[in-house]
Design an enzyme around this catalytic site. Structure first.
Site, short mmCIF file in Angstrom:
data_model
loop_
_atom_site.label_atom_id
_atom_site.label_comp_id
_atom_site.label_asym_id
_atom_site.label_seq_id
_atom_site.Cartn_x
_atom_site.Cartn_y
_atom_site.Cartn_z
N HIS A 55 -1.76 2.65 -1.53
CA HIS A 55 -3.44 2.92 -1.72
C HIS A 55 -3.46 4.01 -2.69
CE1 HIS A 55 -7.27 4.97 -0.19
NE2 HIS A 55 -7.66 3.54 -0.68
N HIS A 81 -11.33 7.28 -8.56
CA HIS A 81 -12.21 6.78 -7.49
C HIS A 81 -13.48 7.61 -7.41
CE1 HIS A 81 -13.45 7.33 -3.28
NE2 HIS A 81 -12.60 6.20 -3.06
O1 G3P Z 1 -9.42 -0.97 -1.71
C1 G3P Z 1 -9.41 -0.53 -0.39
C2 G3P Z 1 -9.85 0.95 -0.29
O2 G3P Z 1 -9.39 1.53 -1.50
C3 G3P Z 1 -11.37 1.13 -0.25
O3 G3P Z 1 -11.86 2.35 0.00
O4 G3P Z 1 -12.92 4.47 -0.97
O5 G3P Z 1 -10.64 4.29 -0.76
O6 G3P Z 1 -11.57 2.87 -2.43
P1 G3P Z 1 -11.73 3.49 -1.34
MG MG Z 2 -9.91 1.90 -3.59
#
Ligand code: G3P
Ligand code: MG
Length: 244
Positions: A10, A52
């Protein structure tokens, strides 16, 4: 058919390196992740970059809104020192740099289109036109977004690249939206899942991916319910915990 690993890094390896940087991607790979997820948005001058948040304060030493900063301005920022001195000098990567690195490492990728408000279509179009030109990896690119408008644009620009329909709270009309988008996967918040919700998503014939899971025990429960993959900030610990 999309071949997904059980563990997807992630924002790279967010627990161990500054998120959405090249260092984070390298580390996720070194920790054994076979796929990574990153967030893509546009600068003021329309360059796709990895970030992000809508603003730069949390993940750089700068100040301001991404949509109001040019690529040149963003590239002057330090995107690593906030995390630790070891990462001082990391830059905000362009999408091209990320694609080049990921292809070189043989990683599968999930591009999450993360538009600033009002730029939903434009962000997907620009990011995917760039990705179509630059992506040299062998694996298909999974394109996901919480923004349905971004997924509609993705369907027009890159119809053959699989789309992941991202949800936090479940949309009441999610089945119809997933069908209309010809979504390949359903990507959902792990915290909201039960055996029943996962079964309902799976009943549409789509793999289910869950974010963000850092506890291997929770991952095991989700995988037992039929979830195909978890996004984790800590690939090494997750892979070890799952005995992979
Ligand atoms: O794509 C999965 C996850 O990354 C979605 O939430 O806010 O971490 O980008 P976020
Ligand atoms: Mg994400």
């Amino acid at each position: 058919m999309l071949e997904l690993p059980r563990v997807i890094g992630h924002r790279g390896a967010k627990s161990h390196a500054p998120e959405n940087t090249l260092a984070s991607i390298r580390l996720a790979h070194a920790q054994g992740a076979r796929w990574v997820e990153v967030d893509v948005k546009l600068t003021a001058d329309g360059a796709p970059i990895l970030m992000h948040d809508d603003r730069v304060e949390r993940t750089t030493d700068g100040q301001g809104a991404v949509r109001e900063m040019t690529l040149a301005e963003l590239r002057r920022l330090d995107a690593g020192r906030w995390f630790s001195a070891e990462y001082a000098g990391e830059r905000v990567p362009t999408l091209e740099e990320f694609l080049d690195l990921a292809a070189g490492l043989g990683l599968g990728i999930n591009l999450e289109i993360k538009p600033c408000a009002g730029r939903e279509g434009e962000t997907a179009r620009t990011a995917l036109e760039t990705a179509r030109r630059y992506w040299r990896g062998g694996l298909p690119v999974l394109v996901s977004s919480f923004a349905v408008e971004s997924l509609e644009a993705a369907m027009a620009v890159a119809p053959d690249w699989p789309r992941g329909y991202l949800m936090d709270e479940e949309a009441p009309d999610w089945r119809a939206v997933a069908d209309r988008l010809a979504a390949a996967t359903i990507n959902v918040n792990a915290k909201r899942q039960t055996a029943e919700t996962v079964a309902a998503y799976r009943a549409t014939g789509r793999p289910v991916l869950c974010y963000t899971v850092n506890d291997p025990e929770r991952a095991r429960v989700l995988l037992d319910w039929g979830v195909s993959a978890v996004f984790t900030d800590a690939p090494r610990e997750m892979l070890a915990g799952l005995g992979a």
